[in-house]
Write a protein that holds these residues in place. Sequence first.
Motif, PDB file in Angstrom:
ATOM      1  N   ALA A 193      31.197   5.685  62.416  1.00 43.72           N
ATOM      2  CA  ALA A 193      32.565   5.286  62.077  1.00 43.72           C
ATOM      3  C   ALA A 193      33.454   6.513  61.866  1.00 43.72           C
ATOM      4  N   ARG A 194      32.929   7.509  61.175  1.00 40.24           N
ATOM      5  CA  ARG A 194      33.700   8.735  60.958  1.00 40.24           C
ATOM      6  C   ARG A 194      34.022   9.417  62.290  1.00 40.24           C
ATOM      7  N   LEU A 195      33.018   9.501  63.176  1.00 39.63           N
ATOM      8  CA  LEU A 195      33.257  10.120  64.473  1.00 39.63           C
ATOM      9  C   LEU A 195      34.373   9.399  65.224  1.00 39.63           C
ATOM     10  N   GLU A 196      34.313   8.089  65.279  1.00 39.17           N
ATOM     11  CA  GLU A 196      35.322   7.330  66.014  1.00 39.17           C
ATOM     12  C   GLU A 196      36.708   7.556  65.427  1.00 39.17           C
ATOM     13  N   ALA A 197      36.816   7.579  64.095  1.00 37.04           N
ATOM     14  CA  ALA A 197      38.113   7.810  63.466  1.00 37.04           C
ATOM     15  C   ALA A 197      38.586   9.245  63.683  1.00 37.04           C
ATOM     16  N   GLN A 198      37.686  10.202  63.611  1.00 31.57           N
ATOM     17  CA  GLN A 198      38.067  11.601  63.803  1.00 31.57           C
ATOM     18  C   GLN A 198      38.539  11.867  65.230  1.00 31.57           C
ATOM     19  N   VAL A 199      38.033  11.110  66.182  1.00 29.37           N
ATOM     20  CA  VAL A 199      38.521  11.195  67.559  1.00 29.37           C
ATOM     21  C   VAL A 199      39.827  10.423  67.717  1.00 29.37           C
ATOM     22  N   ALA A 200      39.868   9.212  67.174  1.00 27.35           N
ATOM     23  CA  ALA A 200      40.962   8.289  67.470  1.00 27.35           C
ATOM     24  C   ALA A 200      42.312   8.739  66.920  1.00 27.35           C
ATOM     25  N   PHE A 201      42.361   9.153  65.662  1.00 22.16           N
ATOM     26  CA  PHE A 201      43.669   9.442  65.062  1.00 22.16           C
ATOM     27  C   PHE A 201      44.373  10.618  65.725  1.00 22.16           C
ATOM     28  N   PRO A 202      43.739  11.779  65.916  1.00 29.14           N
ATOM     29  CA  PRO A 202      44.455  12.861  66.614  1.00 29.14           C
ATOM     30  C   PRO A 202      44.848  12.480  68.037  1.00 29.14           C
ATOM     31  N   LEU A 203      43.977  11.727  68.718  1.00 26.90           N
ATOM     32  CA  LEU A 203      44.270  11.347  70.090  1.00 26.90           C
ATOM     33  C   LEU A 203      45.475  10.405  70.158  1.00 26.90           C
ATOM     34  N   LEU A 204      45.514   9.399  69.292  1.00 26.05           N
ATOM     35  CA  LEU A 204      46.659   8.485  69.268  1.00 26.05           C
ATOM     36  C   LEU A 204      47.959   9.236  68.964  1.00 26.05           C
ATOM     37  N   LEU A 205      47.919  10.113  67.978  1.00 30.10           N
ATOM     38  CA  LEU A 205      49.134  10.824  67.587  1.00 30.10           C
ATOM     39  C   LEU A 205      49.588  11.805  68.660  1.00 30.10           C
ATOM     40  N   ARG A 206      48.629  12.416  69.364  1.00 34.96           N
ATOM     41  CA  ARG A 206      48.992  13.363  70.420  1.00 34.96           C
ATOM     42  C   ARG A 206      49.494  12.645  71.663  1.00 34.96           C
ATOM     43  N   ARG A 207      48.786  11.591  72.082  1.00 34.10           N
ATOM     44  CA  ARG A 207      49.152  10.886  73.309  1.00 34.10           C
ATOM     45  C   ARG A 207      50.403  10.049  73.143  1.00 34.10           C
ATOM     46  N   LEU A 208      50.672   9.599  71.900  1.00 33.13           N
ATOM     47  CA  LEU A 208      51.799   8.689  71.663  1.00 33.13           C
ATOM     48  C   LEU A 208      52.715   9.281  70.590  1.00 33.13           C
ATOM     49  N   PRO A 209      53.423  10.358  70.901  1.00 32.48           N
ATOM     50  CA  PRO A 209      54.229  11.020  69.862  1.00 32.48           C
ATOM     51  C   PRO A 209      55.382  10.173  69.339  1.00 32.48           C
ATOM     52  N   GLY A 210      55.816   9.178  70.087  1.00 34.27           N
ATOM     53  CA  GLY A 210      56.893   8.314  69.608  1.00 34.27           C
ATOM     54  C   GLY A 210      56.397   7.041  68.968  1.00 34.27           C
ATOM     55  N   LEU A 211      55.124   6.985  68.626  1.00 34.82           N
ATOM     56  CA  LEU A 211      54.526   5.766  68.064  1.00 34.82           C
ATOM     57  C   LEU A 211      55.212   5.379  66.759  1.00 34.82           C
ATOM     58  N   ALA A 212      55.545   4.087  66.620  1.00 39.15           N
ATOM     59  CA  ALA A 212      56.204   3.597  65.398  1.00 39.15           C
ATOM     60  C   ALA A 212      55.801   2.150  65.158  1.00 39.15           C
ATOM     61  N   LEU A 213      55.773   1.759  63.894  1.00 40.37           N
ATOM     62  CA  LEU A 213      55.484   0.372  63.550  1.00 40.37           C
ATOM     63  C   LEU A 213      56.614  -0.536  64.014  1.00 40.37           C
ATOM     64  N   ALA A 214      56.256  -1.696  64.523  1.00 40.33           N
ATOM     65  CA  ALA A 214      57.246  -2.709  64.895  1.00 40.33           C
ATOM     66  C   ALA A 214      57.373  -3.685  63.728  1.00 40.33           C
ATOM     67  N   GLY A 215      57.995  -3.218  62.630  1.00 43.74           N
ATOM     68  CA  GLY A 215      58.058  -4.004  61.406  1.00 43.74           C
ATOM     69  C   GLY A 215      56.804  -3.794  60.582  1.00 43.74           C
ATOM     70  N   ARG A 216      56.756  -4.413  59.405  1.00 42.85           N
ATOM     71  CA  ARG A 216      55.596  -4.260  58.526  1.00 42.85           C
ATOM     72  C   ARG A 216      54.495  -5.232  58.936  1.00 42.85           C
ATOM     73  N   PRO A 217      53.300  -4.741  59.175  1.00 41.33           N
ATOM     74  CA  PRO A 217      52.203  -5.629  59.566  1.00 41.33           C
ATOM     75  C   PRO A 217      51.715  -6.469  58.387  1.00 41.33           C
ATOM     76  N   ARG A 218      51.009  -7.565  58.720  1.00 43.32           N
ATOM     77  CA  ARG A 218      50.498  -8.476  57.694  1.00 43.32           C
ATOM     78  C   ARG A 218      49.008  -8.253  57.493  1.00 43.32           C
ATOM     79  N   HIS A 219      48.600  -8.147  56.219  1.00 42.99           N
ATOM     80  CA  HIS A 219      47.181  -8.052  55.904  1.00 42.99           C
ATOM     81  C   HIS A 219      46.511  -9.414  56.038  1.00 42.99           C
ATOM     82  N   ARG A 220      45.238  -9.396  56.378  1.00 42.53           N
ATOM     83  CA  ARG A 220      44.434 -10.608  56.266  1.00 42.53           C
ATOM     84  C   ARG A 220      44.242 -10.933  54.790  1.00 42.53           C
ATOM     85  N   THR A 221      44.036 -12.201  54.494  1.00 40.91           N
ATOM     86  CA  THR A 221      43.800 -12.594  53.103  1.00 40.91           C
ATOM     87  C   THR A 221      42.312 -12.453  52.802  1.00 40.91           C
TER      88      THR A 221
END
Length: 423
Positions: free
Chosen positions: A361-389
């Motif tokens: 799990a740590r490996l996947e997160a350590q890969v995923a977050f830098p990659l998402l932020l680098r590949r998608l520099p304009g990434l933004a939330l489309a409103g506030r997401p909803r948590h599961r109950t």
Amino acid sequence: MDAAEALALLMSPPGRIDPYPTYERLRAHGPVAQAGPVFFAVTGYAEADAILRDPRFGVMDDALRDEFLPGWRDSPAVTSISRSMLRTNPPDHSRMRRLAAGAFTPRRIAAMRDVVVAQADELVDGMVARARDGEPVDVLAEFAYPLPVGVICALLGVPAADRPLFRRWAADLTGVLEPEITLDELAVADRGAAELTSYFAALVEDRRRAPADDLTTALVQVHDADGDRLSGDELLANLVVLLVAGFETTTNLLGNGLVVLLDHPRAAQALREHPDLAPDHVEELLRYDSPVQLTTRVNTAPATVGGVDLPAGSWTLLLLGAANRDPRRYPQPARFDPWRAQSHPLSFGAGPHYCLGAGLARLEAQVAFPLLLRRLPGLALAGRPRHRTRLTLRGYQTLPVIIDTESAASHRGTPAGTAPGTP
């Protein structure tokens, strides 16, 4: 508000969606708060860590299930979970865990990095393609679910075409892990368990006919060679748990963590520019908004924890999300600070039941977050997401984002930690 009232609030829908204010109400009663004659809620880091490592404390066994959950053997969800390493005590737990542990050694996990990077890159390509019409893209559906499910399914030998099936089945089954569940919710969990068990029963037969280089084959061969090392019920139960635990927690880590990073642009920018910071960022994300918020233990002998006497047979609700914000362990715990000195959040537990797939799990997160932020520099939330109950497994229902496809195109293929055009 006394401890019992605070606990009732925590179990309510508003308390589940945002448990952190209620954790502080419980913490006001001490790191170990008595909420019933033999029921205690633990919010302290040191106390939760001690209980998780103490052999006097274990998970619910069959005798306790018979006492507190009469008829549990009629529930496919409860029986499936209870026959797995997740809900068994030593020596059965130790025996089952050893059989699967070889697939999760540090060396094997490190060797999977290139595969994880390739899968993550491909999923981001798909997100960009779906965003070309300007519509929001659900990160959970398009990235945070398929990345970890693809990795764990590859380990288990599950065909790629079957992977979309598991998200709903797992979501249904994991309802049984909640501290309180209605009969209707249990019926949903039972359906999920029945579907998953049926699927793996068929996969086991396939692997008997045609062995492969995967964990399912390895466990089938152990069972067939010596049923005392792994019974048939244990084989199916552990395959189900390995699959579900292999992606459900990581999906929530990726979703929860991405929201935190987008809410903290300085930390996100630092990670975008310096992917080597990923290990500390991931540890702080695990601490700050843990994808697993609680677990339970029962003690077989009297114990004193945090100055509180726990009679034999006491139930302890270990609030891992609260322990990760214990001010005695973490100064200013409500502040997200990836530059703080890290000290092992309890998000994956501790002791004998420490999460077998934590390194993956740590490996996947350590890969995923830098990659998402680098590949998608304009990434933004489309409103506030909803948590599961849900309280035990904390995550979002959906996570829609807006992608700047022009800036994403300019960063396609740019190595992590460099700017476009850098030689």
